[in-house]
Design a protein around this motif. Structure first.
Motif, PDB file in Angstrom:
ATOM      1  N   ARG A 191       8.726  21.610   9.822  1.00 50.74           N
ATOM      2  CA  ARG A 191       9.287  21.591  11.179  1.00 50.74           C
ATOM      3  C   ARG A 191       8.156  21.599  12.212  1.00 50.74           C
ATOM      4  O   ARG A 191       8.192  20.862  13.200  1.00 50.74           O
ATOM      5  N   LEU A 192       7.178  22.449  11.975  1.00 48.19           N
ATOM      6  CA  LEU A 192       6.037  22.509  12.882  1.00 48.19           C
ATOM      7  C   LEU A 192       5.285  21.179  12.885  1.00 48.19           C
ATOM      8  O   LEU A 192       4.865  20.688  13.945  1.00 48.19           O
ATOM      9  N   ALA A 193       5.115  20.593  11.709  1.00 48.72           N
ATOM     10  CA  ALA A 193       4.423  19.302  11.622  1.00 48.72           C
ATOM     11  C   ALA A 193       5.186  18.215  12.370  1.00 48.72           C
ATOM     12  O   ALA A 193       4.578  17.318  12.977  1.00 48.72           O
TER      13      ALA A 193
ATOM     14  N   LEU B 170      -0.923  20.845  21.853  1.00 46.28           N
ATOM     15  CA  LEU B 170      -1.156  20.428  20.465  1.00 46.28           C
ATOM     16  C   LEU B 170      -2.248  21.255  19.804  1.00 46.28           C
ATOM     17  O   LEU B 170      -2.139  21.630  18.626  1.00 46.28           O
ATOM     18  N   SER B 171      -3.296  21.528  20.536  1.00 50.32           N
ATOM     19  CA  SER B 171      -4.413  22.288  19.975  1.00 50.32           C
ATOM     20  C   SER B 171      -3.953  23.660  19.498  1.00 50.32           C
ATOM     21  O   SER B 171      -4.331  24.120  18.410  1.00 50.32           O
ATOM     22  N   ASP B 172      -3.117  24.313  20.294  1.00 49.74           N
ATOM     23  CA  ASP B 172      -2.585  25.612  19.890  1.00 49.74           C
ATOM     24  C   ASP B 172      -1.697  25.473  18.662  1.00 49.74           C
ATOM     25  O   ASP B 172      -1.731  26.305  17.746  1.00 49.74           O
ATOM     26  N   LEU B 173      -0.865  24.424  18.623  1.00 42.87           N
ATOM     27  CA  LEU B 173       0.035  24.231  17.491  1.00 42.87           C
ATOM     28  C   LEU B 173      -0.740  23.968  16.203  1.00 42.87           C
ATOM     29  O   LEU B 173      -0.303  24.368  15.117  1.00 42.87           O
ATOM     30  N   LEU B 174      -1.875  23.291  16.306  1.00 44.05           N
ATOM     31  CA  LEU B 174      -2.712  23.082  15.119  1.00 44.05           C
ATOM     32  C   LEU B 174      -3.212  24.417  14.579  1.00 44.05           C
ATOM     33  O   LEU B 174      -3.297  24.624  13.352  1.00 44.05           O
TER      34      LEU B 174
ATOM     35  N   ALA C 138      -2.669  28.808  10.543  1.00 39.24           N
ATOM     36  CA  ALA C 138      -2.350  30.206  10.257  1.00 39.24           C
ATOM     37  C   ALA C 138      -1.163  30.324   9.308  1.00 39.24           C
ATOM     38  O   ALA C 138      -1.176  31.151   8.388  1.00 39.24           O
ATOM     39  N   LEU C 139      -0.122  29.520   9.513  1.00 40.36           N
ATOM     40  CA  LEU C 139       1.040  29.575   8.631  1.00 40.36           C
ATOM     41  C   LEU C 139       0.695  29.073   7.239  1.00 40.36           C
ATOM     42  O   LEU C 139       1.159  29.631   6.232  1.00 40.36           O
TER      43      LEU C 139
ATOM     44  N   ALA D  66       1.337  35.659  11.999  1.00 45.68           N
ATOM     45  CA  ALA D  66       1.235  34.209  12.177  1.00 45.68           C
ATOM     46  C   ALA D  66       2.465  33.658  12.892  1.00 45.68           C
ATOM     47  O   ALA D  66       2.363  32.775  13.758  1.00 45.68           O
ATOM     48  N   LEU D  67       3.632  34.178  12.545  1.00 45.52           N
ATOM     49  CA  LEU D  67       4.853  33.730  13.209  1.00 45.52           C
ATOM     50  C   LEU D  67       4.875  34.153  14.673  1.00 45.52           C
ATOM     51  O   LEU D  67       5.278  33.381  15.552  1.00 45.52           O
TER      52      LEU D  67
END
Length: 492
Positions: free
Chosen positions: A139-141, A181-185, A190-191, A259-260
């Motif tokens: 989902r994150l991807a 995007l940088s934060d999501l990477l 982390a996940l 991480a979540l």
């Protein structure tokens, strides 16, 4: 006594019981199942089967008939019987042992042999958390993939940058998205790390010493070690925690929920930005044709999906402290005050993250950009930002820097007064054009004021970032990218 507010005919319906909005309104059916009683207790039964299978392989007197009986009963759980047993014994694990024994009379003597309650409880939690992370990462991807396309498509569109929530130098729409995007990477990293670091508790006994298993195997420590390893393999884990107390360390929960929670912080920041941009009418989340923004104000286009993301993310952020406080008070080999807390915290962390990612993907799939509004806002601020460029152009045409600086300073303050005191448009450029002093550069003003000359390497930065960092992450999930259906548009 039941509340007299409820009509008699409703008193036994589901609508007269508390239901979590995470299970009825927000989270996916896959994540809801992952934390369901069916998943939990069928996993317990699998673990009892794995234990019996491994014990048989290592020489205990367990028959194939007993193993087959356990295997055939994994999913056929009599929840009513288990509830009745728990009323009597006040112990959830033993209630299910008795329920399974009734279903499997031949296997009854070897169910839970040598184990403590945490054998099924803790190992199930680890399995469920791993499966939860396996659901969340695609989902994150998908969010990352969708947002990367948005960033690339809008990499060259100038937009006002802000520091201190005040207009600053220009950036681009795509460059701002690349910051999200940088934060999501970092969250994907982390996940992924949390998932890969998860191990199996294994078979450790009541205080983690494996004493009960040593007794079962007549003091043969090597067989006990092999039992621990074999059960982990049957459960699908390559690694196990070599040392535990009665439970696996609740530090593990901190790492996973941390991480979540960090993902929650990322989403809250991103969706707060979108809400600010929606207020400025520069960028909006998707808005359905028949969607109602306000019951009282028909014109409203409230960013309700982003608001929902922020609301859920804020709850997710708080759960990290809960996990940390629980670990901090696990005295010696364990205390039981973690149990009720973890039933809430772990499930809510995963369900909340799931619900937030589903909504965020929907937002990213339909972001709308309004270049003309963005351009008008730039035009209101760019004259002030261009003053240094005007000074440099005058100097290149033979002007004196200090004299030019003073003239542009006076004109800037005059224009600022028009904006702030009279509510008029920024007329600095008109004032420059009307001042004979600036006649040498009047023909250059359009070029000087071209917004694309104020964005630096923003477009190239977006391209480099996507090519060097984002594409590799998307490629990891190319076979599992989740295309989530649009969530039903609900009020918060």
């Amino acid at each position: 006594m039941f509340s007299i507010d409820a009509p008699i005919e409703l008193q036994n319906t589901e609508y007269c019981n508390y239901r979590s909005p995470l299970s009825t309104r927000y989270a996916s059916k896959e994540m809801r199942y992952n934390f369901s009683d069916q998943k939990k207790f069928s996993t317990w039964r699998k673990l009892w089967l794995y234990l019996a299978q491994a014990e048989k392989e290592l020489g205990l007197d367990i028959t194939d008939e007993q193993l087959e009986e356990l295997e055939l009963s994994i999913h056929e759980i009599d929840f009513a019987s288990a509830a009745e047993h728990e009323k009597k014994v006040r112990h959830d694990v033993m209630a299910h042992v008795h329920t399974l024994a009734e279903k499997c009379p031949h296997a009854a003597p070897i169910i839970h042999l040598g184990a403590t309650s945490c054998y099924v409880g803790d190992n199930t939690d680890l399995i469920v958390m791993r499966h939860g992370l396996e659901l969340l990462l695609p989902r994150l991807a998908a969010v990352i993939s969708c947002l990367a396309k948005f960033a690339n498509d809008h990499k060259s569109i100038p937009i006002l940058g802000f520091t201190h929530l005040q207009p600053a130098q220009l950036t681009t729409v795509g460059k701002r998205a690349s910051l999200w995007l940088s934060d999501l990477l970092m969250d994907e990293r982390a996940l992924s790390r949390a998932k890969d670091d998860l191990r199996f508790r294994g078979v450790k006994g009541t205080t983690g010493t494996q004493a009960s298993f040593m007794q079962l195997f007549d003091g043969n420590g090597e067989k006990v070690r092999c039992l621990d390893k074999r059960v982990a393999e049957l459960a699908g884990f390559e690694k196990r925690y070599i040392v535990t107390g009665q439970t696996y360390s609740r530090k593990v929960d901190i790492e996973v929920i941390g991480a979540l929670s960090s993902l929650g912080a990322t989403i809250h920041k991103m969706c707060s930005d979108i809400r600010i941009l929606a207020s400025r009418k520069e960028i909006e989340e998707p808005f359905e044709t028949s969607q109602i923004g306000s019951s009282a104000m028909p014109y409203k286009r409230n960013p309700m999906r982003s608001e929902r993301c922020c609301a859920l993310a804020r709850h997710l952020i708080t759960l990290h402290a809960n996990a940390a406080n629980t670990h901090a008070v696990q005295w010696l080999e364990r205390t039981l005050d973690d149990s009720a807390n973890r039933r809430l915290t772990i499930a809510e962390a995963f369900l909340t993250a799931d619900a937030t990612l589903i909504t965020l993907l929907n937002v990213c799939q339909g972001l709308v950009v309004y270049p003309k509004v963005i351009g008008r806002h730039i035009a209101q601020e760019l004259p002030f930002m261009a003053t240094e460029n005007i000074i440099m152009a005058m100097v290149q045409n033979g002007g004196d820097r200090q004299e030019c600086h003073e003239k542009i300073r006076v004109l800037s303050h005059e224009a600022g007064a028009q904006v702030k005191q009279h509510g008029l448009d920024n007329d600095l450029i008109e004032r420059v054009k009307n001042d004979p002093y600036f006649s040498p550069i009047i023909s250059q003003l359009d070029k000087i004021l071209d917004p694309s000359t104020f964005i630096g390497r923003a477009p190239e930065q977006v391209e480099e970032f996507i090519a060097e960092e984002v594409e590799a992450v998307i490629a990891k999930y190319k076979d599992t990218l989740v295309e989530v259906e649009k969530p039903v548009v609900l009020n918060i």
